[in-house]
Structure formats: structure tokens, C-alpha cells
Design a protein around this motif. Sequence first.
Motif, PDB file in Angstrom:
ATOM      1  N   ILE A 114       7.773 -36.303   1.517  1.00 52.17           N
ATOM      2  CA  ILE A 114       9.229 -36.125   3.044  1.00 52.17           C
ATOM      3  C   ILE A 114       8.474 -34.543   2.808  1.00 52.17           C
ATOM      4  O   ILE A 114       8.478 -33.858   3.724  1.00 52.17           O
ATOM      5  CB  ILE A 114      10.514 -35.961   2.370  1.00 52.17           C
ATOM      6  N   ARG A 171      11.731 -38.820   9.991  1.00 56.97           N
ATOM      7  CA  ARG A 171      10.322 -38.914   9.931  1.00 56.97           C
ATOM      8  C   ARG A 171       9.126 -39.295  10.054  1.00 56.97           C
ATOM      9  O   ARG A 171       7.802 -39.029  10.189  1.00 56.97           O
ATOM     10  CB  ARG A 171      10.302 -37.382   9.204  1.00 56.97           C
ATOM     11  N   GLU A 178       6.604 -32.965   6.935  1.00 55.44           N
ATOM     12  CA  GLU A 178       7.324 -31.993   7.267  1.00 55.44           C
ATOM     13  C   GLU A 178       5.986 -30.867   6.797  1.00 55.44           C
ATOM     14  O   GLU A 178       6.251 -29.761   8.044  1.00 55.44           O
ATOM     15  CB  GLU A 178       8.756 -31.670   6.433  1.00 55.44           C
ATOM     16  N   CYS A 209      12.756 -41.577   5.247  1.00 64.78           N
ATOM     17  CA  CYS A 209      11.763 -40.869   6.220  1.00 64.78           C
ATOM     18  C   CYS A 209      11.247 -41.967   7.417  1.00 64.78           C
ATOM     19  O   CYS A 209      10.247 -41.113   7.797  1.00 64.78           O
ATOM     20  CB  CYS A 209      11.088 -42.772   4.630  1.00 64.78           C
TER      21      CYS A 209
END
Lengths: 93, 938, 192
Positions: free
Chosen positions: B290, B320, B294, B317
Motif C-alpha cells: 500500500i 488502490r 501510494e 488494496c
Amino acid sequence: MQLIPCPWCGPREEAEFHYGGQAHVAYPGDPSALSDEEWARYVFFRENPSGPFAERWSHNAGCRRWFNAVRDTRTHDLLAVYRVGEPMPEVTA
Amino acid sequence: MSFRTDTGGAIDRNTLLRFTFNGVEHTGHPGDTLASALLANGVHEIGSSVKLGRPRGVVAAGSEDPTSLVQVEAPFSEPMLLATTVELYDGLVARGLAGQGKLSSEPDPARYDAKHEHCDVLVVGAGPAGLVAALTAARSGARVVLVDEQNQAGGALLGVDEYLDDRPSAEWVADIVAELKSTPDVLVLERTTAFGMYQDGFVLALQKRTDHLGFAAPASVARQRVWRIRTRQTVLATGAHERPVVFADNDRPGIMLASSARTFLHHYGVLPGSRAVVFTTNDSAYCAAIDLAESGVDIAVVVDARPEAPARLAAECAARGIEVRAGQLVTGTEGPGRVTAVQVGDDRIACDALLVSGGWNPVVSLFSQARGTLRYDAELGAFVPGRELATVRVAGSATGELDLTACTRQGRDAGAGAAAAAGFTSGSQVPLPASDSRCTARSGLVLWRVPGNDDASFVDLQRDSTVADVLRATGAGLRSLEHIKRYTTIGTAHDQGKTSGMIAAGIVAEALGVELSEQRPTTFRPPFTSVSFAALAGRDRGDLHDPVRVTSIHPWHVQHGALFENVGQWKRPWYYPQPGEDLHAAVLRECRATRESVGMMDGSTLGKIDVQGRDAGEFLDMLYTNMMSNLKVGKIRYGVMCGVDGMVIDDGTVIRVGEERYIVTTTTGNAAKVLDWMEEWLQTEWPHLDVHCTSVTEHWATIPLVGPKSRAVLAAVAPSLDVSNEAFEFMTWHDTEVAGVPARVCRISFSGELAYEINVTAWHGLAVWEALMAAGERYGITPYGTETMHVLRAEKGYPIIGQETDATVTPQDLGMSWAVSKKKPDFIGKRSFARAENNRSDRKQLVGLLPVDPAVLLPEGSQIVETDRLPEPPVRMLGHVTSSYPSAALGRTFALALVRSGHERIGETLYVPVEDSLVPVTVTESVLYDKEGARRDG
Amino acid sequence: MTVSPLAAWRDRLAALAPVLDVAEVPFRSQLTVRVSDPDAIAAMGATLGVLFPSAACTFTSGTGRFGDVEVLWLGPDEFLVTASPGLRVTIEEVLRGALGTVRGSVVDTSAQRTTVVLQGAQGREVLAHGCSVDLHPAAAPVGTCVQTLLARTGIVLQVTGEDTLTVLVRSSFAEYFAAWLADACTEYLAVP
Ligand SMILES: [Zn+2]
């Protein structure tokens, strides 16, 4: 570097001490009365136990005193120290 | 292409550091390690493996890394450093290694030192648990030492981007460190690795003090320091190392531990690549996925070996856009060097990074070194500390605990417990922080390996040891992990198996079908991380390597060109060459001058012991083979000392200075030993004797004045002394003044010549020496060294303890039965003289040897044989040459030797093998010069 | 004409001044006393004007007819009496008199060791580089006297003041001690 508790100076590093072998091996009162074998036993033979062992140490770099110690030969732990002339104390290994 | 993030990390982006790696120039920033700077530059291939030559990269971010071995070339060449622990500095030059480096042939110019430190509580590790432990102990008033291997405190917190109590964890860390540093008797040591834990609270720690400064390191500051810490209580907060999973081709550059990738991101602002696959058996790698996503890394997929992915993390997850595949495995990788694709089931997934997590291994090395027992935790898949020790506590993830608050609670308990055990009552309580971490501390699946090509499935990457190697070991019948470690070499590299040991144990257990709980883990031994010999040597180098003992007259010897010989720690003048002279020429001259006129030497190194007390005579009678109690005051006697086995241990003179007082001399090398010997008997066997021994070796300067003209020289400087032979007999002494200084003069001789030994306090030694030189000038007084002394005594057959003797030689062997009392009922060694072994006729005995060719010098140590031709081996050796010299007095060479039945062989011809020939020698008595003793009285 | 073991080191030791004031105090009178009889110990103390130390690893000091005198505990029946230069012969006689016929010995060992005084706040720090005995003021208060190893030589170490340490070193080892000490100060000289 192990600490050895000198009965006079307290714990000091092992490097200050000198090893003197098995304790309580008295010089025979009359060596001439001994057989060759008995004399050889005094001169050459020492115990080699696995476990508590009474031995002599000298605080060479400190107070220069000889003393006795009971050391567990399996761990090197000093189970007791006592002064020359004193009997070996009871220890639990 | 740069893999440096725009923000974040403990690096200074405003400052550029230039460095060269494998010949290519790069830049990095203060705060980087060599590894992070290389990764930031997209360099993943560091070196190659030791046996197979496969390319290797960076597996872990810290000292547990098995692969990133480099040789730093500048400022000083140093092999086998880990790129992950080399802090970057400007001008660094390094190259990757093929598994092993090369020691520099130049002396290391840096200083290294050691320091002793004592404390009540030692805390190892400045992660959250260690910090709380240290602060808790410090608040109790205990003397605390906190060591941590990183350049700043924080431990695992340095590798995450998490908040504690709603503020960045770095602030929480900084507050604690600030309080620690401002507390009296608290020592915080950064860049310090506790590498060995020994008995009685003794811990060795290596501090890297200026390594990170590179060329700017001040020469006067010790580069590294070995801290010799003696602590009453220890808290081990050594953390945990992430464990990989073994699969086929798991050794490619770009394959990295997931938490290490996270550390590179958060601590160094470095991305592991552009597109990454994450392979995990537990929750923690999700955070890496993660966080990296990011930061712009394309996370191709999270492969979770567990049948079900954790719902909340999987949802994060998904939010994203990261695919999660549960119940799948990475089965292989591809790439020319660095990984380019990963095989997951039937899918080949392109990537340039593979981040792996197989769970966590508590760092139990020090606990194990401290004789703590380990226990297998099946849920964790790791050995964890067993029962707590009386003086060693473990806290934090080193126990297997993964929850941060729980870790800090353990730290607080351990800190308080340690302080209490050391006698301190707790101070104000340290509050425990609350973490915002999204990764819960759930254990995962224990997975050692993914079946595949065993020959390419690496267990120990540094040793190139594979699953196949492990199975070969178990197949050969090995069952003990210790044996398998030695057979496969797994865990024997620089990293001591930090990432490989547990996996090897797991694979062995699987192969043998036994439970790991029944397996004994291999013994952890110091050092935890590599320690250079330079650091261990510290300042004990060069002049300080070993003390050089010198006499009060030493400066004169130096001034007058003496060459020196080491005798024990003493520097003694060996000979005093004049221009153009070699050893032989100088010694012949010194010998001749002494025998013909007068010579002088510095004998201050002789051991001297003051023996006082009512029973001093009785005591010395027991120690020496001959009688000392009947020695008259004013007289001197030569004496030999034996061990209880009857072997000679020392010799010297005994001087009776009073009814209850003697001074005995010992050989230079045995001074301390003889005093110890005396004390041993007095203290342990004969405490009833009224005797006290005191060393006065260095109180006195001793100057033997030797030769026919010595009487005249002495008379000139000692006007109040009657030096006539009648008034000052051989083997007597007188107190007088020499050169205006109170002196004790003894008439003894170690050369057969008329001789005096002048003793003055060491403060006066130099002045008296110079006065004697001046007084002797008209006789050509000649200073001589130990070599001449040896020749002069050997010509007279006087043995040197340690040269003619070797702990198997009796006084009788030396031909000194005359020095063995028949009258005394007992003395040390006497009973042994009656043993059969001591009375064998073929004992080795001291004799002289004269080479038939008077110009041949026998090498000392040569063997002696009976025949002029060597028979088939084994050849019977009769003995050996103990001393050998050319003699000015004899006009030829001669030797002393220990020879079987030597005393019976006098007159025989024997042979000494010298190189390819057998040199014939004639056996003689040991006394070769002035047999009748005519020269003694001048 | 007398020369002390560290005469040649005077300037080099003085140069350590920013860190430590180090000076050899040469030619001190030093007598090794072996005695265990309490009356004899008391008599010896009385004649010197100083009580002999009764605790191991301590020293005592006092002033009497020989001026300032210190008595160092070296072992359970072993003491070292130290005083100003020039008194060794008289003190030996006086101690021998006080000992009388009691079991014991008195030996002049004045030149056996030399005395070096280290003054400065960093003295304990510097010695901690080579001495394994805990020198923290709480563990080694003023009045402490230990025989131990410093690096590779034996020493007698007296804590003579809050910031003052007195080292007695065997004469033949004195230059090694001085060299070690000067080297140990290198870093402290560079980083004040
Ligand atoms: Zn002691």
C-alpha cells in the motif's frame, strides 16, 4: 571476560587471576615415606570432573592472595569462593 | 532513471554526495547508505555469488542482508562490508564482490580503541521496546547504557510511516532520546552493535564512530571502538528480522524483503523499482504494498500464500487498484540479471521488483549467547526466547510479539524489572504509545519454501547453498542442525544465517518428518555482525602492542648504539657494535676485552626478591635443592630450584643480609614466576611459616663488573671498600658507597672471571654506570650485552634456564649434583630424584661439544646422532645442541648440548646433521674454559 | 645524580594539560609492609600519624613527624607506606621498630614503582580505556585504592581527589604507561 570474586577485592576480571589447579591436594607430610606410585599420584594426577570442581586461584594482578573456588566445569560458573584453610562449602550445581 | 522519491525519508536532498561504484560515478545524499544510494540510482546488481557467480543484489535494508557485499576502496581499502550498513559519504569508492574480498596490504592508518563501561541496566536496541525499557530504567536512577546499531534511534519505526499518539513516530522517539540523554548516568550509543554477550553481564559492542565521515574523519578520533560493557542486568530489545520464502531462482537482484523495501521507501526515500510483485504469507507485506503504491510504484499483484486474504487489507488494496491473489505462490522468476518477471501459477507477471515476506524471526542471538534456551513457536515459525534468565530479559519483537503497544509494554516491564533487580525502585511511569498501524499483528502461514527446482532454490544466498544441498545432507543421514550447518555451510557467512538459518531448520524438519520443537537450533556465537581485527586489536598495536620494559640505564644503551634483544618483555642490550662490526665481531671483541681486562653489563633485569622472617632459612631450604639456612650473614650461595617433579625451574644466587633476611635473585624471565611460586607455597602449604616475600627487582639497578681489572675499577669508585681478595672474598657481599651512592656489592661471577655485582637504587643506576665507565676508561672498559654474557657463561659450562633446560632437565642432568643437598630431609623435588625415571642411565645430560673442524659453528637446536651415516628412518636422536658460539678464549667454536647418557660419552665422537652433511663433534665436559677456576680471584 | 623513570617524559606528559594535568612525582619514599597483627598495625600507624586502612581496596592519609603520609591497602596483610622523598631510610627504621618482634616485614621499595598524578575532570574517562575496574565516582570514591591492570601493565590506582587520580606503576613499565596515557589522551586533546 568472566568475573572472579576475589574473597578480598571483590569481583574482578579473569585476566587479573592465575589458575592453580585442583585445590586440597596437600603436600605429603613425608614424601620419602611414599612409594613411587603414591608420589607420582601426588605429582601428576588430578581430578577432571564434569561439574563442580574445587580449585585454586591467585589474584595475581590484585592482592596476590591465593584462594579456593568451586567452579562448575560445564559452565565455568563459580559456585563459591573461600579462603585458603577453609573447608569447601556445600554447593548446588 | 532515479528511484528517489520527492519527499520523505531521513535524507538531506539539498546536499549531493558523489561516489563511485564499480567504476561508475553516482550521487546520493547524506542519510543514505551505499545500498540506498545505489537503489536510488536504479543499481540493483551489487556483486556475484561466491561459488556459482550468479548476480546478487540487496535483500534486506540492514545488517541482516545476506548479499550486498562490497569492498570499499577509498579512503581505505576494506573488504566484506555490507552496502546496507555503509553510510554514504562524499568520495566513497566501492566495488561489488564475488562473495569474498581482499585484505589491504597497507597498514590501516585509522585509530581504533576500546573503553570499559559499567552499568546497572544495559538495553540493546533502540526500537520502541528498547526505548521504553531504557527510559523506565533511567527514571529509576539506574546507570543505563542503550546501544543501537543504527545511526539514529527508532528501530523498526524508522522503516514505517506511522503515527504514535497522533504524531509522527520520529517525534515520540526524539522525545525519549532527549530525556535519556539529559538523564545523568545514561549513555546512549548510536552506530553501536552489541556483538557478543558473555558471562557475568559482559557485553562487547562495536561502535562505528567515524566510518560515516569518510575522508573527513579526523585522524585523532578512533574510527571504531569496542565497548567492553559490564552490566548487572540486560534488556534485549533486538527486534526481529523478516524471513524470506525460498522458491526457484529466488536470488535475483530486485528480489527483496517486503519490509526492507518499505524501509528503503520511508527511511531513505527510495523505491525498489517501477513495478513490483508482492509475495507474502502474512499481513505485514500489505503495508509495504500500500505504501509503495501510494508512492507511485505499480504493484502488479499481491500474492498471498494463505487460502484467504485478510479482508480489510484486501479491501484497502482494492481501493488502490491492487490485485490480490490468495492461495497462490510464486514459483519462479526470470531475468538476465535483475528480475524481469515472476511466475505465479500459470501466469508470468512482468515486474522489476519482487517483495517477499515469509514472516518474522525474533533476533535471539545475544539471548542464546547468554545461555538462554530457545523454544520453537509453531505459530510464528521461529525460535523464540524460552525461560527468562536471572540477569537477561527480552522485550519487543525479539520475543515474537508483533503488536507495537504490546512490545512497548514488554519494554516497560523489562526496564522496570531490570532496574528493580539491580536495586532501584521505579520512577514515574513511561506512557505507552498507541499506533495507527493498519497492519495488525496477526501471524501468518509458516511457509519455508515453494517446491520447484531445488538446485536453484537458494537457502543461504551468500553461501550459494540450496534446498538441494539441504536435502543432500538429510539424505546422507545427517539429522542434527549443527551437522547440517557444517555440511552445507548454511549460516556460516558474514550474516551468520540471519535470514537463512530458520528456513534451513524448517526444510530439514520437513525432510526428516520431525517437529521443529524437537530440533535443537544451532548455537549462536559471537560476533553477531562482522568485527574487524583492527577493532579488536584497538590501540594494542605498534609500540603499545606489548609493554617494553626498560631499566634505569636504558637511555645510555640507546645512546651508545646497543642493539637490543627481547627477554620476556624486557629490552636488553644484545651487543654494542662498533662501526663495521657484525654480531660475531662485536661479541668476540666484547668477550676478549672482558676476559683480558674489564667489561660491564646491565644486569638490572635480574629478578630480586626480599625474603624476611624468622623462618626464612627453613623456607629457602625447602625451595632450593641446596642448604640455605646455614649460609652465614655476609655470604652468598648459588642455588637451584626445582618443581615437585624434580625438574629445574630456576636458578640464582641467595644472599644472606641478616639473621632473618635474604635477598634471592632469579633469572630475568622468571622473576614474577618465582615470586608467585614462593607465595603459592607460603600461602597454601606453609602458612605457619613466618616468612614474607617482596619483589625488589626494579628497586635495584644491578651492574656486573667483570674481568681481571674489575677490582681496580671498583677500587677507584669505592674508596672506602677494601677490595682485596682477603677482605672481599668470593661469594660475599659488602655494603659500601660506589661513586658516592649507597651500594651493595656482591662478589659473584657468571663468567669465571673476577667479578663484582654492584647494586644501587634504580634512581642512581645511570649515574653509577657512567661513573664506572669513567673509572674503567684507562683499562678499556667495555660494555657488553646478553650475547657476550651467554658466551662467557657457556665457556664455563653454566647453563641458562630455558636454554639448556626445558622442564625435563634435573640438576643431576646438568652435572649439578653438587648443588643438591644430601643432608636436608626434604625439599621440593627431592622425592622425585629417587624415581626410577630420574635415574635412568640414558637420560639426556649436559655436555660440551667441540666440532672436529674448529671453524664449524653448529646451529642451535641441531639434532645429534650416533653414526657418521644416517640409517634408515626412524633415526635415533641422541639429543640436541642447546647453545653454540665461536669463542675468543678457546680460539674455536664450541657448543653445549643435551645428549643421552652424555656424561658417559665424554671423549666419544658423535655427529650433528647440518644441512646435507653430518658434522663430527667430540663430546667433552661442559666446562671448557679455566677448568681449575684460576681466574676467579683475578 | 638521580634520574626518575619518567624524567624523559616530563614535557610530553605536561603537553596533555588541556585534558589532564599529568606529572610524575619522583623519588617518593615507599615501604612495603607485611603485617597482620592489629597491635603492630596500630603501632605503625601511631608512629607515622596515620591510621592504617582497615578496608580492602582503600588507602588512608595522615600527617605526622614525616609530614603527609599515605598507607595503601595492597592485600590482607600487605600495605604500601608512601611519603615525601628522602625519608625512606628513616621510615624503614621506624616501622621496623614499631613492628618489633611481631611477625611481618618492612622493605624499602621506593624505586620499585614511580608515582604519576593525573588531575582533571576527564581522568576517570581516560583510564576507562584500559582499566576494567568501575571508576564511576559512586563505585570508586575518594579513598579508593585498587591494584589492577591498566591495558597491559599492572598499576596501583588511588583516587586521591574528586578529579585527582594517583597511579603507581612499576618503574620498568613506567614508559609503557606514559606512552599509553599520552595515546589515550589523543582523542580528548583533539575534541575538547
Ligand atoms: Zn584480591
